[in-house]
Design a protein around this motif. Structure first.
Motif, PDB file in Angstrom:
ATOM      1  N   UNK A 152     -49.708 -15.946  40.567  1.00 44.34           N
ATOM      2  CA  UNK A 152     -51.014 -16.001  39.931  1.00 44.34           C
ATOM      3  C   UNK A 152     -51.773 -17.245  40.382  1.00 44.34           C
ATOM      4  N   UNK A 153     -51.087 -18.363  40.426  1.00 41.32           N
ATOM      5  CA  UNK A 153     -51.714 -19.603  40.888  1.00 41.32           C
ATOM      6  C   UNK A 153     -52.208 -19.487  42.322  1.00 41.32           C
TER       7      UNK A 153
ATOM      8  N   UNK B 102     -46.986 -12.676  49.845  1.00 47.81           N
ATOM      9  CA  UNK B 102     -46.377 -13.665  48.956  1.00 47.81           C
ATOM     10  C   UNK B 102     -44.895 -13.376  48.746  1.00 47.81           C
ATOM     11  N   UNK B 103     -44.597 -12.105  48.467  1.00 38.98           N
ATOM     12  CA  UNK B 103     -43.194 -11.751  48.218  1.00 38.98           C
ATOM     13  C   UNK B 103     -42.345 -11.957  49.465  1.00 38.98           C
ATOM     14  N   UNK B 104     -42.889 -11.572  50.624  1.00 38.94           N
ATOM     15  CA  UNK B 104     -42.135 -11.747  51.875  1.00 38.94           C
ATOM     16  C   UNK B 104     -41.855 -13.226  52.116  1.00 38.94           C
TER      17      UNK B 104
ATOM     18  N   UNK C  75     -58.688 -16.844  45.951  1.00 41.98           N
ATOM     19  CA  UNK C  75     -60.025 -16.423  45.539  1.00 41.98           C
ATOM     20  C   UNK C  75     -61.026 -17.559  45.766  1.00 41.98           C
ATOM     21  N   UNK C  76     -60.559 -18.786  45.575  1.00 37.04           N
ATOM     22  CA  UNK C  76     -61.453 -19.937  45.772  1.00 37.04           C
ATOM     23  C   UNK C  76     -61.438 -20.443  47.211  1.00 37.04           C
ATOM     24  N   UNK C  77     -60.758 -19.712  48.084  1.00 36.16           N
ATOM     25  CA  UNK C  77     -60.728 -20.117  49.485  1.00 36.16           C
ATOM     26  C   UNK C  77     -59.674 -21.168  49.788  1.00 36.16           C
ATOM     27  N   UNK C  78     -58.773 -21.390  48.845  1.00 36.94           N
ATOM     28  CA  UNK C  78     -57.721 -22.386  49.065  1.00 36.94           C
ATOM     29  C   UNK C  78     -56.409 -21.667  49.367  1.00 36.94           C
ATOM     30  N   UNK C  79     -55.954 -21.787  50.600  1.00 37.51           N
ATOM     31  CA  UNK C  79     -54.748 -21.073  51.012  1.00 37.51           C
ATOM     32  C   UNK C  79     -53.523 -21.977  50.985  1.00 37.51           C
ATOM     33  N   UNK C  80     -53.643 -23.110  50.357  1.00 37.12           N
ATOM     34  CA  UNK C  80     -52.481 -23.990  50.290  1.00 37.12           C
ATOM     35  C   UNK C  80     -52.548 -25.106  51.316  1.00 37.12           C
ATOM     36  N   UNK C  81     -51.400 -25.780  51.497  1.00 40.16           N
ATOM     37  CA  UNK C  81     -51.367 -26.973  52.324  1.00 40.16           C
ATOM     38  C   UNK C  81     -50.315 -26.817  53.428  1.00 40.16           C
TER      39      UNK C  81
ATOM     40  N   UNK D   1     -40.582 -24.838  40.301  1.00 41.98           N
ATOM     41  CA  UNK D   1     -39.803 -24.697  39.073  1.00 41.98           C
ATOM     42  C   UNK D   1     -40.410 -23.643  38.146  1.00 41.98           C
ATOM     43  N   UNK D   2     -41.583 -23.142  38.535  1.00 37.06           N
ATOM     44  CA  UNK D   2     -42.244 -22.138  37.704  1.00 37.06           C
ATOM     45  C   UNK D   2     -41.718 -20.745  38.041  1.00 37.06           C
ATOM     46  N   UNK D   3     -41.868 -19.793  37.101  1.00 33.75           N
ATOM     47  CA  UNK D   3     -41.452 -18.423  37.410  1.00 33.75           C
ATOM     48  C   UNK D   3     -42.343 -17.805  38.506  1.00 33.75           C
TER      49      UNK D   3
END
Lengths: 332, 327
Positions: free
Chosen positions: A68-69, A26-28, A75-81, A60-62
């Protein structure tokens, strides 16, 4: 402890490692220059529009909140879009993952089937010509870049001899209807073998060389053990000693090396898939980087990590199977 | 327990002539190591190749940084600039292809832009050797610090540091480096740092296991009683005592690093064109494998020979430093 409980225990144990993998990834990825804003909007876009796009992607979130999101999603198997493919990252990865796993398994099957006999023979005939040849083979094997082997194989076996296809891979369980030129299951299987041979050799050579080295030295050690001496004293035939007494214990260091080699092999898959233009995870991550498809880059990296962890757990289970003295997580 | 007693020491003093070489002699004398290496033909060959390749790398670096390829242009060809009117994709001398016969001026042929392949191969040594040494140094320093601290203090510090390196190892390292380079930069500098970071676990594990066993030795306790501080003990006692396995591992790791760097350049992560590097030459040759197959052969041979040399020398070093190993 039963096998199932042991596997469960190991999975729980790998949670912290998994957490660090996700954090590092995530950080990378977060550091990568160029975010959705710069991809979708021109530099002179009005600030309201920028704010809107940022809000849509949660930019726009920190940072910690976004992490965390994301973690919650993983954890729910959702790796984004995936912006480039226009589909969920998880879906895209599940499409590609079997290809890479198949290739890696083939590579190890090839490596083990050659290196184990070679190592044993080498140990048995130490410092004889067979031994020297096997040592030279493994020296060259660990020193040759896998992608170069791939290029040479293509030049020689595909272009020059025309024996094997130079690109692509067919999964053995693929639907015959979806493969051009295949009508029955047998066709698919044949095509699969035909396509897999060259990439398998290219990816498996390094593993083959490494396993041969360990197999040899491990067998040499094992043949020196007291119980082997005792078995000889009892007059057991040499063949039985080799097979029943020395071989099994000697496989433990070999399994360790296979576990460690998984990381190399999965990374090597990136190169081999590029050389043979195979649409697996390795090629996916390179394409995702080139397309600036960052959620996909993150997802692939994490799944590569998960695949490795699962592979290591499998070798650990095999470890206990090969050595009856080892109990699953037991105290003894 | 491995620690020697006073009686042993007196015994050894008794017949200094016939006793085997002590650990101090084995670790201390560079001359001793070189003598041992010299007895081993394959290790000697490895050493000579390493010296040769390193010399070429130093020389080409001087030509690149200080002379702006003046030497290359005078005696060979410019390794980066496209020649005017040069013939592209010529085969090696003695071979013939659709692009014409090979010529003696370009013994290994020319690439897709008409540049001399031999010159580019020679100048590619610079990237391979610098990156190999630099990456290994980063891994060595990082791994030594983490391993020494982790093994010396044990407990919670050990747990945290080891979990972290374990996680680092759990992402297939090529993937990790690619992600790292995407975040920071695609240049060869970041490739070196990336490869260095992923080789930290290798040295960490090695040093840590040494430290754990050395920690309990009597002379460490003695040093503590004498008032040595923790960092002094680690720096002056523990690290020097782990010198020989680290030296062997470092030699082998240089070979591994060269392979990874070549792989990265092949994928486009590393020295950017037109800077010549072996991996990138192989990547460029991919589009011409059918008409000019030998173009894909040469850079690979350079990688192979260099890496073999480090492996031969590393194996020989191991035999020389560790009296117990016999092949």
């Amino acid at each position: 402890m039963s096998l199932l409980r042991y596997v469960g225990f190991r999975l729980v144990q790998s949670i912290p490692v998994l957490f660090i993998i996700i954090l590092v990834t995530f950080l990378l990825t977060n550091r990568i220059p160029g975010d959705p804003v710069s991809i979708f909007l021109s530099p002179g876009a009005p600030p309201e529009l920028v704010a809107e796009v940022q809000a849509r992607y949660g930019l726009d979130r920190p940072l910690y909140e976004r992490f965390f999101n994301y973690l919650l999603g993983v954890v729910q198997g959702d790796l984004g879009y995936s912006i480039h493919y226009g589909m969920p990252v998880t879906e895209k990865i599940l499409e590609r993952l079997p290809v890479t796993v198949f290739l890696t398994v083939c590579a190890f099957a090839f490596a083990i089937s050659i290196s184990v006999p070679l190592g044993v023979i080498s140990a048995k005939r130490r410092n004889k010509p067979t031994d020297h040849i096997s040592r030279i083979v493994s020296l060259i094997g660990v020193s040759t870049p896998s992608f170069w082997i791939g290029l040479l194989l293509i030049i020689f076996f595909s272009f020059y001899l025309g024996l094997f296809p130079a690109t692509g891979l067919v999964l053995p369980w693929a639907d015959p209807a979806s493969i051009r030129g295949a009508e029955t299951r047998i066709d698919v299987l044949l095509m699969s073998v035909h396509h897999a041979i060259l990439p398998t050799i290219a990816l498996g050579t390094l593993q083959m060389a490494q396993i041969t080295r360990i197999e040899r030295s491990s067998m040499v050690e094992s043949l020196r053990e007291d119980y082997v001496l005792l078995a000889r004293a009892y007059g057991f035939p040499e063949r039985t000693i080799l097979r029943k007494h020395a071989f099994r214990v000697a496989q433990l260091p070999v399994l360790t090396i296979i576990g460690l080699g998984l990381s190399t092999a999965l990374g090597g898959a990136v190169l081999i898939e590029t050389v043979f233009e195979i649409n697996g995870m390795g090629r996916l991550i390179i394409q995702a980087i080139n397309n600036q498809d960052y959620e996909l880059v993150m997802g692939t990296t994490i799944v590569f990590g998960i695949t490795y962890i699962v592979g290591v757990i499998i070798t650990d289970v095999l470890y206990a199977y090969v050595d009856p003295r080892v109990q699953y997580g037991g105290d003894s | 327990m491995g620690s020697r007693t006073v009686d042993d020491a007196i015994d050894q003093l008794g017949d200094a002539e016939s006793r085997p070489a002590t650990v101090e002699e084995k670790n201390g004398g560079l001359l001793y190591i070189l003598k041992e290496i010299h007895k081993d033909t394959s290790a000697t060959i490895g050493l000579y190749i390493i010296l040769f390749v390193t010399a070429v790398a130093v020389f080409t670096s001087v030509d690149y940084y200080l002379l702006d390829y003046a030497f290359a242009e005078r005696f060979l060809y410019h390794p980066e600039r496209d020649p005017t009117g040069g013939q592209r994709l010529l085969p090696p001398v003695g071979m013939e292809s659709i692009y014409g016969p090979g010529v003696i001026e370009h013994p290994l042929g020319t690439d897709h832009r008409g540049r001399d392949i031999l010159t580019r191969m020679i100048y590619g040594t610079r990237i391979a050797i610098t990156a190999g040494f630099a990456a290994t140094t980063i891994g060595l320093v990082g791994g030594t610090i983490i391993g020494a601290v982790s093994g010396y203090y044990g407990g919670r510090v050990d747990d945290v540091l080891q979990r972290f390196t374990e996680a680092l190892y759990a992402i297939p390292f090529l993937v990790l480096i690619i992600a790292f380079m995407t975040a920071f930069g695609r240049d060869v500098t970041f490739a070196m740092v990336g490869v260095g970071i992923v080789s930290i676990p290798v040295f960490n594990r090695l040093i840590r296991s040494r430290v754990v066993s050395v920690r309990e030795e009597e002379y460490i306790a003695a040093a503590k009683v004498a008032g040595a501080k923790d960092h002094q003990i680690i720096l002056y006692h523990i690290i020097p005592n782990s010198f020989s396995p680290v030296l062997v591992q470092a030699t082998l790791q240089i070979g591994v690093s060269i392979l990874i760097i070549a792989g990265l350049s092949f994928l486009g992560f590393g020295a950017q064109p037109p800077t010549p590097s072996w991996g990138q030459m192989l990547a460029e040759s991919r589009d011409f494998m059918l008409p000019a197959p030998m173009y894909s052969v040469w850079p690979g041979i350079a990688i192979l020979i260099t890496v073999i040399a480090f492996n031969l020398f590393g194996d020989g070093l191991q035999d020389a430093l560790d009296p117990r190993t016999e092949n």
